[in-house]
Design a protein around this motif. Structure first.
Motif, PDB file in Angstrom:
ATOM      1  N   PRO A 283       0.805  -1.228   0.000  1.00 13.23           N
ATOM      2  CA  PRO A 283       0.000   0.000   0.000  1.00 13.23           C
ATOM      3  C   PRO A 283       0.839   1.280   0.000  1.00 13.23           C
ATOM      4  O   PRO A 283       0.449   2.272  -0.621  1.00 13.23           O
ATOM      5  CB  PRO A 283      -0.824  -0.100   1.292  1.00 13.23           C
ATOM      6  N   ILE A 284       2.028   1.247   0.673  1.00 13.52           N
ATOM      7  CA  ILE A 284       2.900   2.430   0.663  1.00 13.52           C
ATOM      8  C   ILE A 284       3.332   2.745  -0.764  1.00 13.52           C
ATOM      9  O   ILE A 284       3.301   3.901  -1.208  1.00 13.52           O
ATOM     10  CB  ILE A 284       4.133   2.197   1.575  1.00 13.52           C
ATOM     11  N   VAL A 285       3.733   1.697  -1.486  1.00 14.99           N
ATOM     12  CA  VAL A 285       4.151   1.857  -2.884  1.00 14.99           C
ATOM     13  C   VAL A 285       3.014   2.429  -3.727  1.00 14.99           C
ATOM     14  O   VAL A 285       3.225   3.323  -4.557  1.00 14.99           O
ATOM     15  CB  VAL A 285       4.627   0.491  -3.448  1.00 14.99           C
ATOM     16  N   PHE A 286       1.806   1.932  -3.513  1.00  9.43           N
ATOM     17  CA  PHE A 286       0.645   2.396  -4.288  1.00  9.43           C
ATOM     18  C   PHE A 286       0.434   3.901  -4.080  1.00  9.43           C
ATOM     19  O   PHE A 286       0.249   4.658  -5.043  1.00  9.43           O
ATOM     20  CB  PHE A 286      -0.606   1.621  -3.873  1.00  9.43           C
ATOM     21  N   PHE A 287       0.495   4.346  -2.826  1.00 10.69           N
ATOM     22  CA  PHE A 287       0.252   5.770  -2.541  1.00 10.69           C
ATOM     23  C   PHE A 287       1.424   6.643  -2.993  1.00 10.69           C
ATOM     24  O   PHE A 287       1.226   7.797  -3.381  1.00 10.69           O
ATOM     25  CB  PHE A 287      -0.058   5.971  -1.054  1.00 10.69           C
TER      26      PHE A 287
END
Length: 662
Positions: A283-287
């Motif tokens: 999720p960090i990568v996505f944001f």
């Protein structure tokens, strides 16, 4: 009889597997171990597994040829539709996974990263890149599946040697039946070239067996009447009969298979960390990718070009997919378990592969671990004719089941024995009986003292177990009986010291004088004798009080079970060890060779090195290409290498463990 001889009694992510399941119409499952069961090696359906990737690859190459090489004008009209068709064979299974994870309220997975990246590439007209990313992602999955299957086949080839049928004696004739339907105490027949279907006691005179399936040792071993043969051994010589001693489900082979099947369930700390890391990281990568496409508009204003920053964002997504980590790390541990199995060592979990690399203290039992646990007559010192001496001694010992009595009877061989009469036991001393009208006393020196019989006083100083004989109150001599040290015991201690083990300790219930002699012979650092099972526990707890020590205990008997349980790593000698010891231990050595302890440590260290190499490789390459991608230097092609290329390199590195010689 009362001789006083003191003998002691993977892959982490659902992505890595569930996609493979969907290729074959299986239900969606996040269970990694279930997915391991799909072995396509040699399966007629294996071609169907690779067909989607083949179709997509052919269509992609044709499209690029018409697009870039031949520059066919007519192709430009159908170009988007052609690449969409090329995308579907590999894209649909992943999109189906996205739908499945979304329904499970799991929005940030490798599936969603790949889907967003490829659909985004299509949205900005980068069709070949979109197809290529999904194609290479799928190829990475297939490589990973093949590597896991290979590791499983290595284990299966070693262990899946169960005999399909058993020839059991019923109503005076042999009938063929399923081994699971054979009862304990029934007699089974095994022809030359057949596998032993169940554990049992050899009734025939002797036969040679290939024990490689259980021990990893290719050298044939000869077993004699009364010795235990195990399911999975291959009978080499002649037709033999075996009396079944254990039900099929309780056989050594069934236990081993269960241990290996359950081994992947116990995860190493590194594996558990990567699973947690991937859940937070994705999720960090996505944001961050979302920020990469939105924040520049605030900084650049009118100079902001949406398509450029969207492309960079998509490149960022592809690069950052944690495939290399979540595939290669569990595969490395799985390969380590497979390599250990091929060496006759069974780890009950990858966590023990990790822990064994930290060992600095090894505590060992003596009898059955460093020695063979089989008593043999080493010397006969008689004052009368030796044949007569052995006949008289064997006559009173013949009916005893004591290990020392058995050793005497075995040494007498086929001597003609006149049975003793009026045998009485003298507690703590030995036996008294009549043979051909002569009074025979057989036991220890206390027995001679009790009857005021003169004897050579120096025999009282002998460290090994001895049995003295008196005929009509006259001392007639003694036999010296000792356990034999295993051939590789000295080398085992030497290798342990070389492997970084600072302290090798021996605990034994045997006489301290004997324990000292064995310890000195083998080069053991410290030793303790005359220990009861509870004394062993107390001694190990004392050793463990030093918090810097990581302690392994090596044993084989029922009385070793409590000590195996409280050690950091319990190691059992599996071929001759008790069921309780094998069940309690964390590592089982099937060959009964103490030198395999050092081999287990080497395999653990090799596995840890490979896992560490993969982590460094994945993070280093991804960090570099992420920076280049965010700066617009790296394209989707570099992104594909950073994701799938690194994953493939990591997989090949992990598979390397199974090729190593230990």
């Amino acid at each position: 009889m009362s001789h006083t001889h003191d003998k002691e009694d993977s892959c982490c992510s659902s992505k890595a597997h569930s996609e493979a399941q969907h290729h074959h119409g299986h239900d969606h499952s996040h269970g990694e171990d279930d997915a391991h069961d799909h072995d396509h090696g040699g399966d007629p359906s294996a071609f169907q597994t690779y067909l989607p990737a083949i179709v997509t690859l052919v269509m992609l190459l044709i499209g690029i040829a018409f697009d870039q090489l031949f520059k066919v004008h007519a192709f430009q009209i159908i170009r988007p539709y052609w690449y969409i068709l090329a995308y579907l064979p590999v894209g649909i299974p992943v999109l189906r996974e996205v739908w499945g994870t979304f329904k499970a309220k799991d929005f940030f997975t490798e599936f969603s990263l790949m889907s967003i990246a490829t659909i985004g590439a299509f949205a900005i007209g980068e069709y070949p890149e979109g197809v290529t990313v999904m194609l290479f992602y799928t190829i990475g999955e297939l490589f990973q599946m093949a590597a896991v299957n290979r590791a499983k086949r290595n284990i299966s080839a070693l262990l899946d040697v169960r005999a399909a049928v058993a020839h059991v004696l019923r109503n005076g004739k042999y009938e063929t039946t399923d081994p699971e339907k054979v009862e304990i105490e029934e007699i089974i027949q095994i022809k030359a070239g057949e596998k032993v279907p169940l554990d049992g006691v050899l009734q025939s005179e002797k036969s040679s067996f290939n024990t490689a399936a259980l021990t990893g040792e290719s050298k044939p071993k000869t077993f004699y009447t009364g010795e235990t043969v195990l399911a999975g051994m291959l009978n080499l010589d002649q037709v033999i009969e075996v009396k079944v001693s254990k039900a099929f489900a309780d056989s050594a082979l069934s236990r081993i298979l269960k241990m290996v099947q359950n081994a992947t369930a116990r995860k190493a700390k590194t594996e558990l960390f990567i699973r947690k890391f991937a859940k937070v990281y994705t999720p960090i990568v996505f944001f961050l990718a979302l920020a990469l496409v939105t924040i520049p508009v605030l900084i650049l204003g009118s100079e902001y070009h949406f398509q450029t920053w969207l492309y960079r964002s998509l490149v960022f997504l592809v690069i950052s997919c944690p495939c290399a980590l979540v595939i290669s790390i569990p595969l490395g541990y799985f390969g380590g378990i497979g390599a250990a199995s091929a060496n006759g060592i069974l780890f009950k979990g990858s966590n023990f592969l990790d822990l064994i690399t930290k060992l600095n203290t090894v505590v060992m039992d003596k009898t059955g671990t460093l020695t063979k646990g089989v008593f043999k007559v080493q010397k006969v010192a008689s004052k009368i004719d030796e044949t007569q001496f052995m006949q008289l001694l064997t006559a009173v010992e013949a009916k005893s089941t004591h290990p020392i009595a058995k050793a005497i009877v075995a040494h007498a061989g086929k001597l003609e024995i006149h049975p003793a009469e009026n045998i009485t036991e003298i507690p703590g001393m030995g036996l008294k009986g009549m043979v051909k009208g002569k009074e025979i006393l057989a036991g220890n020196v206390k027995l001679l003292a009790k009857f005021n019989i003169d004897f050579d006083r120096e025999i009282a100083t002998i460290e090994e177990s001895i049995v003295v004989l008196a005929v009509d109150k006259i001392y007639a001599g003694y036999v010296l009986i000792a356990d034999e040290i295993k051939e590789d015991a000295a080398e085992a201690v030497k290798q342990l010291h070389k492997s970084g083990i600072g302290q090798v300790v021996m605990l034994s219930g045997d006489k301290t004088s004997i324990v000292k002699k064995v310890a000195t012979t083998l080069g053991i650092d410290s030793y303790f004798g005359d220990l009861l099972p509870e004394d062993k526990v107390a001694k190990l707890e004392e050793i463990k009080k030093d918090k810097d020590r990581v302690v392994a205990f090596v044993g084989d008997g029922i009385n070793d079970t409590p000590v195996l349980a409280i050690s950091d790593i319990g190691i059992a000698m599996g071929a001759m060890g008790s069921d309780a010891a094998i069940e309690t231990a964390d590592v089982v050595i099937q060959t009964d060779q103490p030198s395999k302890i050092a081999t287990a440590i080497k395999i653990g260290k090799a596995t840890k090195n490979v896992v560490l190499q993969n982590i460094i490789l994945a993070f280093a390459v991804k960090a570099l290409v992420l920076i280049l991608g965010a700066g617009g230097v790296a394209t989707m092609w570099e992104a594909v290498f950073a994701d799938v290329g690194v994953a493939l390199l990591a997989i090949l590195n992990a598979v390397r463990i199974q090729k190593m010689k230990f």
